[in-house]
Each structure stands twice: as C-alpha cells, then as structure tokens.
Design an enzyme around this catalytic site. Structure first.
Site, PDB file in Angstrom:
ATOM      1  N   GLY A  27     -35.120 -46.794 -17.254  1.00  0.00           N
ATOM      2  CA  GLY A  27     -35.484 -47.636 -16.120  1.00  0.00           C
ATOM      3  C   GLY A  27     -34.324 -48.488 -15.655  1.00  0.00           C
TER       4      GLY A  27
ATOM      5  N   CYS B 170     -44.612 -39.064 -15.022  1.00  0.00           N
ATOM      6  CA  CYS B 170     -44.295 -38.771 -13.618  1.00  0.00           C
ATOM      7  C   CYS B 170     -45.159 -39.614 -12.691  1.00  0.00           C
ATOM      8  CB  CYS B 170     -44.493 -37.285 -13.323  1.00  0.00           C
ATOM      9  SG  CYS B 170     -44.074 -36.860 -11.609  1.00  0.00           S
TER      10      CYS B 170
END
Length: 331
Positions: free
Chosen positions: A199, A98
């Site tokens: 990603g 995170c």
C-alpha cells in the site's frame, strides 16, 4: 520462504500489467525477490490461462513466481491449485484483495472478506491440497470496514498459511486515502507467518519507514514500480545503508521505449497502442515533473508521434535532470 534473506521485496500482481513481458522489463532494472502472476480466474468451467501460464513456464528472470488464483468455488479452487502445483511455482496465492467492483460483486477477490466462514472453508481445503509448496494469501484489511479483520487473521494462522501480503486499505477504499500501517503492524504480531506490507510503497525511504513501523518481513510494491522500475534496487541500496543511485530522465525515456516494445504492439491499432503507453505513463509522470504539466499534456495526446515527442521534450532536453526519489502525490 527461508531461502531469501529478509526483508523481502515482491512485485504486486496487477491484472493486465504483470505479465511475462513486464516481469522481464522489471528484471532488466532490478528484480524483486518474488513475482506474482496475474490472477487465474477459477470457476466451474475454467482452465489455466495459457498466456498467464507463460509467466511461469517461460520465466527467465531468475526469480521465483507465485501463481495467483481468484475465485470462490472450493472444488474448482482445489482443482486449479492441483494443476498449478505441477508447474515450477514458488507457491499458490489466493487473491482476497482485488478491489474492482466487477470482481467483488462476484464474491471473489476482496468480496471474500465479507464472509470469514467461507474463507475458513476455502483455506482449509486449499491447505489440504497444497502441502508440498507454500500457500499464500493476498488481502486487504477489510471490505468496507475492519470488522472481520482479526477473525480472518486468526483463520490464516489456523490453516498455517505460509505468507500474507496485506494491503493496508479496505476494498471500498480502492487506492485512495491513508494506508493503515498500524493494522499491518497488528497483523505481524497476530499471525504466525511472514507478512509483506503493501500500500503506497512509493520510494525506498517509504519502504524503510514502513518496515520500521510495521515489523513486516518485507514490502510488496505495485503501481509505484510501474513509475520507477529501479525501485527494488533502490530499496536494496537503502536497506544496505548505501546512497541511492540517481536515475537520469534520459534513462526513463529508454524505459518507455522498452515498455513500448511489448510483443503485442504490432497487432494493436494506434489508438490502443497510445492507450497502452498512457497506462504506464500515468505513473511515470508523477516522478518526472513536479508541476504536473507532463501528466496533463500526456493525457491529451492522441497519436504516437505526439506522445513520444512529448516524452522527448520532458525527458531528453535536459540531461542533468533525474527521477524523483519519491513521487509528487499532489499532482
């Protein structure tokens, strides 16, 4: 992880987004192979969040769900993992990625990547605790650089982690800049478990390219699945060599209505409801309008009437228009 054929797809955990309701919405358009819950916060006085727990106990999507934890207190992580293992979960996932500053400043999430020795102790204790279910890790390639990257990959192998979800940016990169797929490829070669590449997987073609480039066992998709809930089906079509079915913008308008029907809406003031919808429309807009006009005007709306009238104008007027197969990243 062998019960699902490769390549795998997973919806990335996103706090305040990937709740039970959103999992059900995604499932309506085509589920990924795996879901991950929002993170259960773990500390000395933490208890399992009942709302997050419903994504496990009331999940009717037909897909396995991993329970995600975030924390750094080893005794409390162990305690929480034991509690979670009592439920019908696919496995226990540790968040080490995170990038929110309010998170990593507490030395949890992506903040753990600064301390390989701490990661070693945490994973060792969790591996001893989670022995009849998969133990998985979601991480990034580093905190502000990749100095600890290989050391942490070796720790993951040492503790027989069952699945690694790897975002190819550093924590400090947040969601900006180039994704280092080459480092994901190196991780695939270095660890002994399947790796999900994460990603900027913004289209089925990107998923194919990333799988080819990295050799990963699958892809994990986050924000771009918000903008295109058909993406997991499109990835399956592309993997099967099929043509991708176009999505009419009229169907996108119906998707927006479905999102709006979240059970919490009746209890939200109008301003909060508009803000809730804008959270999703920020991503939907990128696949709808090449000029960026929809995105610009949407952000200026203040009432539900304005917002939905704008959606009608862009999504319903021309029934021949379809959702872009890849978003327009220049807007």
């Amino acid at each position: 992880m062998s019960q699902v054929s490769l390549p795998l797809t997973a919806l990335a955990p996103m706090q305040d987004v990937t709740n039970l309701w959103f999992m059900r919405v995604i499932a309506h358009y085509g589920s990924p192979d795996y879901f991950f819950t929002e993170y259960f916060r773990v500390h000395d006085s933490s208890r399992l969040n009942r709302k997050i727990l419903t994504a496990i106990t009331e999940n009717d999507t037909g897909r396995p769900v991993f329970a995600q934890m975030i924390g750094e207190s080893i005794p409390d992580l162990v305690r929480t993992a034991k509690e979670l293992c009592k439920y019908n979960i696919a496995g226990v996932d540790l968040n080490m990625g995170c990038p929110a500053p309010r998170i990593y400043r507490k030395n949890v999430g992506g903040g753990l990547l600064r301390e390989p020795e701490k990661v070693d102790r945490i994973l060792g204790e969790l591996r001893d605790t989670v022995n009849d279910k998969p133990l998985t890790v979601k991480m990034r390639v580093g905190f502000e650089n990749t100095d600890n990257f290989y050391k942490i990959l070796d720790i993951i192998t040492d503790h027989n982690i069952d699945l690694l979800s790897l975002h190819g940016r550093t924590v400090k990169d947040m969601y900006h800049g180039e994704v280092k797929y080459d480092l994901i490829a190196e991780a695939v070669q270095r660890v002994d478990c399947p790796v999900l590449a994460n990603g900027n997987i913004n289209s089925a073609q990107t998923a194919l390219d990333v799988l080819s480039q990295t050799g990963a066992a699958g892809v994990m998709v986050g924000r771009w699945a918000i903008g295109n809930p058909w993406l997991f089906n499109q990835i399956r079509q592309a993997l099967g060599g099929e043509a991708i079915t176009p999505v009419p913008l009229v169907e996108v308008r119906k998707y927006i209505d479905r999102l709006y029907q979240t059970p919490t809406v009746p209890n939200m003031p109008e301003r909060a409801r508009v803000g809730y919808m804008k959270m999703f429309l920020n991503y939907i807009a990128l696949s709808v309008d090449t000029e960026g006009e929809f995105l610009r005007l949407m952000r200026r709306t203040q009432t539900e009437v304005e917002l939905f009238n704008l959606c009608d104008h862009f999504l319903v007027v021309d029934i021949t228009k379809t959702l872009a197969l890849a978003p327009f990243l220049n807007v």
